[in-house]
Design a protein around this motif. Structure first.
Motif, PDB file in Angstrom:
ATOM      1  N   UNK A   7     -45.405 -72.973  13.285  1.00 25.18           N
ATOM      2  CA  UNK A   7     -43.931 -72.609  13.399  1.00 25.18           C
ATOM      3  C   UNK A   7     -43.694 -72.151  14.867  1.00 25.18           C
ATOM      4  N   UNK A   8     -44.793 -72.059  15.684  1.00 25.27           N
ATOM      5  CA  UNK A   8     -44.458 -71.733  17.265  1.00 25.27           C
ATOM      6  C   UNK A   8     -44.578 -72.557  18.127  1.00 25.27           C
ATOM      7  N   UNK A   9     -44.481 -73.723  17.669  1.00 26.25           N
ATOM      8  CA  UNK A   9     -44.658 -74.942  18.572  1.00 26.25           C
ATOM      9  C   UNK A   9     -43.650 -75.103  19.557  1.00 26.25           C
ATOM     10  N   UNK A  10     -42.460 -74.944  19.172  1.00 29.24           N
ATOM     11  CA  UNK A  10     -41.353 -74.898  19.906  1.00 29.24           C
ATOM     12  C   UNK A  10     -41.265 -73.956  21.050  1.00 29.24           C
ATOM     13  N   UNK A  11     -41.520 -72.636  20.573  1.00 32.11           N
ATOM     14  CA  UNK A  11     -41.612 -71.381  21.499  1.00 32.11           C
ATOM     15  C   UNK A  11     -42.563 -71.762  22.606  1.00 32.11           C
ATOM     16  N   UNK A  12     -43.839 -72.309  22.059  1.00 34.93           N
ATOM     17  CA  UNK A  12     -44.804 -72.552  23.087  1.00 34.93           C
ATOM     18  C   UNK A  12     -44.473 -73.483  23.996  1.00 34.93           C
ATOM     19  N   UNK A  13     -43.822 -74.649  23.765  1.00 39.23           N
ATOM     20  CA  UNK A  13     -43.673 -76.052  24.654  1.00 39.23           C
ATOM     21  C   UNK A  13     -42.575 -75.307  25.553  1.00 39.23           C
ATOM     22  N   UNK A  14     -41.493 -74.583  25.313  1.00 37.90           N
ATOM     23  CA  UNK A  14     -40.765 -73.853  26.022  1.00 37.90           C
ATOM     24  C   UNK A  14     -40.921 -72.751  26.940  1.00 37.90           C
ATOM     25  N   UNK A  15     -42.473 -71.986  26.753  1.00 43.85           N
ATOM     26  CA  UNK A  15     -42.873 -71.096  27.416  1.00 43.85           C
ATOM     27  C   UNK A  15     -42.253 -70.088  27.011  1.00 43.85           C
ATOM     28  N   UNK A  16     -42.019 -69.681  25.710  1.00 43.64           N
ATOM     29  CA  UNK A  16     -41.355 -68.585  25.286  1.00 43.64           C
ATOM     30  C   UNK A  16     -42.213 -67.641  24.494  1.00 43.64           C
ATOM     31  N   UNK A  17     -43.439 -68.019  24.595  1.00 39.44           N
ATOM     32  CA  UNK A  17     -44.308 -66.819  23.933  1.00 39.44           C
ATOM     33  C   UNK A  17     -45.154 -65.924  25.203  1.00 39.44           C
ATOM     34  N   UNK A  20     -50.554 -63.474  25.227  1.00 41.36           N
ATOM     35  CA  UNK A  20     -51.793 -63.382  24.306  1.00 41.36           C
ATOM     36  C   UNK A  20     -51.096 -64.418  23.078  1.00 41.36           C
ATOM     37  N   UNK A  21     -49.962 -64.550  22.949  1.00 41.46           N
ATOM     38  CA  UNK A  21     -49.492 -65.446  21.833  1.00 41.46           C
ATOM     39  C   UNK A  21     -49.660 -66.890  22.263  1.00 41.46           C
ATOM     40  N   UNK A  22     -49.599 -67.187  23.562  1.00 45.71           N
ATOM     41  CA  UNK A  22     -49.759 -68.583  23.997  1.00 45.71           C
ATOM     42  C   UNK A  22     -51.406 -68.886  23.609  1.00 45.71           C
ATOM     43  N   UNK A  23     -52.145 -67.783  24.032  1.00 49.35           N
ATOM     44  CA  UNK A  23     -53.641 -67.902  24.327  1.00 49.35           C
ATOM     45  C   UNK A  23     -53.806 -68.335  22.865  1.00 49.35           C
TER      46      UNK A  23
END
Length: 277
Positions: A7-17, A20-23
């Protein structure tokens, strides 16, 4: 846990994580084919977004061709779905559905819509940050104006007071019992024009030779603080003024005068000749 990461794919794609969350999400993508495919689709969808290119009038008949291709794909997906009844020993018949690999137009549309909403949200947050920054600057300007007005009023009040001094404390300075100590004096603490000064006046002091000078000291507990050097005239009279308000917070326990071998000592080296009680 895996569903939550997906579910975090959109936030990851838009650099919203966060970092630590992105890693953590990147480690998840390495083992999740579904997220890998969706990321590929998102990158393809955003390579040529309409708002980064100049608007061009579509060719005649393009709309009909696009719609006919969409309906053809939907029809093809329906014909590719086959339901096969498997006569096995299982109690329930198994229904096997074969679908063409890839993301359906509906899923692609959902991803595009989610991406668009995310971009709109990012734009809203950016506007809010700009507004907050502007409000902060306005508050700082208002604070500076208030401080300026305050100091102007303070200066005006001091001018109207006519430079009147307030005597905060007066203490007599007496000769110590050390051999050769003589003279007397008065130490006065005065408040004037927002400053606090220590004024020391002495008389009948012993003579000095060479580089010797008298030095005043403010004693806090057992710690002496230098408060200025001074010389005396031929009658043994002298004076010195020291600005106490320039010093950090401290307590005056005693005031003393020493005869130093040279001026500007940080610690007393000579004989104490006068001291307050």
């Amino acid at each position: 846990m895996t569903k939550r990461k997906c579910d975090q794919i959109i936030d990851y794609f838009n650099d919203q994580l966060s970092n630590e969350e992105a890693k953590t999400f990147e480690e998840h993508v390495q083992s999740c084919e579904s997220c890998q495919e969706e990321l590929d689709e998102l990158r393809e969808l955003t390579d040529d977004l309409p708002f980064i290119s100049e608007p061009v009038e579509p060719p005649n008949g393009m709309k009909e061709r696009v719609l006919s291709n969409v309906f053809a794909d939907e029809k093809e997906n329906e014909t590719l779905e086959t339901i096969r009844m498997t006569p096995s020993n299982k109690k329930d018949d198994e229904i096997v559905v074969n679908r063409r690999k890839g993301i359906s137009p509906f899923v692609s549309g959902s991803i595009a819509a989610a991406l668009l909403l995310s971009l709109i949200g990012n734009g809203y947050l950016w506007n809010e940050q700009q507004n907050l920054s502007q409000n902060k600057q306005e508050l700082m300007m208002e604070r500076d104006m208030i401080e300026s007005d305050y100091f102007a009023l303070l200066e005006e009040a001091e001018e109207e007071s006519g430079g009147v001094s307030d005597v905060l404390l007066t203490s007599n300075l007496s000769a110590t019992e050390d051999e050769g100590a003589q003279g007397e004096g008065v130490a006065t603490i005065i408040a004037e024009n927002g400053n606090v000064d220590l004024v020391i006046q002495v008389e009948d002091m012993p003579g000095v030779t060479g580089t010797e000078v008298f030095q005043a000291w403010i004693i806090e507990g057992e710690t002496p603080h230098p408060a200025g050097n001074f010389n005396i005239d031929e009658n043994g009279n002298g004076a010195v003024t020291f600005r106490i308000s320039d010093m950090e917070d401290f307590q005056i326990d005693q005031i003393a005068i020493t005869l130093e071998p040279q001026p500007a000592n940080e610690q007393p080296e000579g004989q104490v000749v006068l001291a307050s009680q």
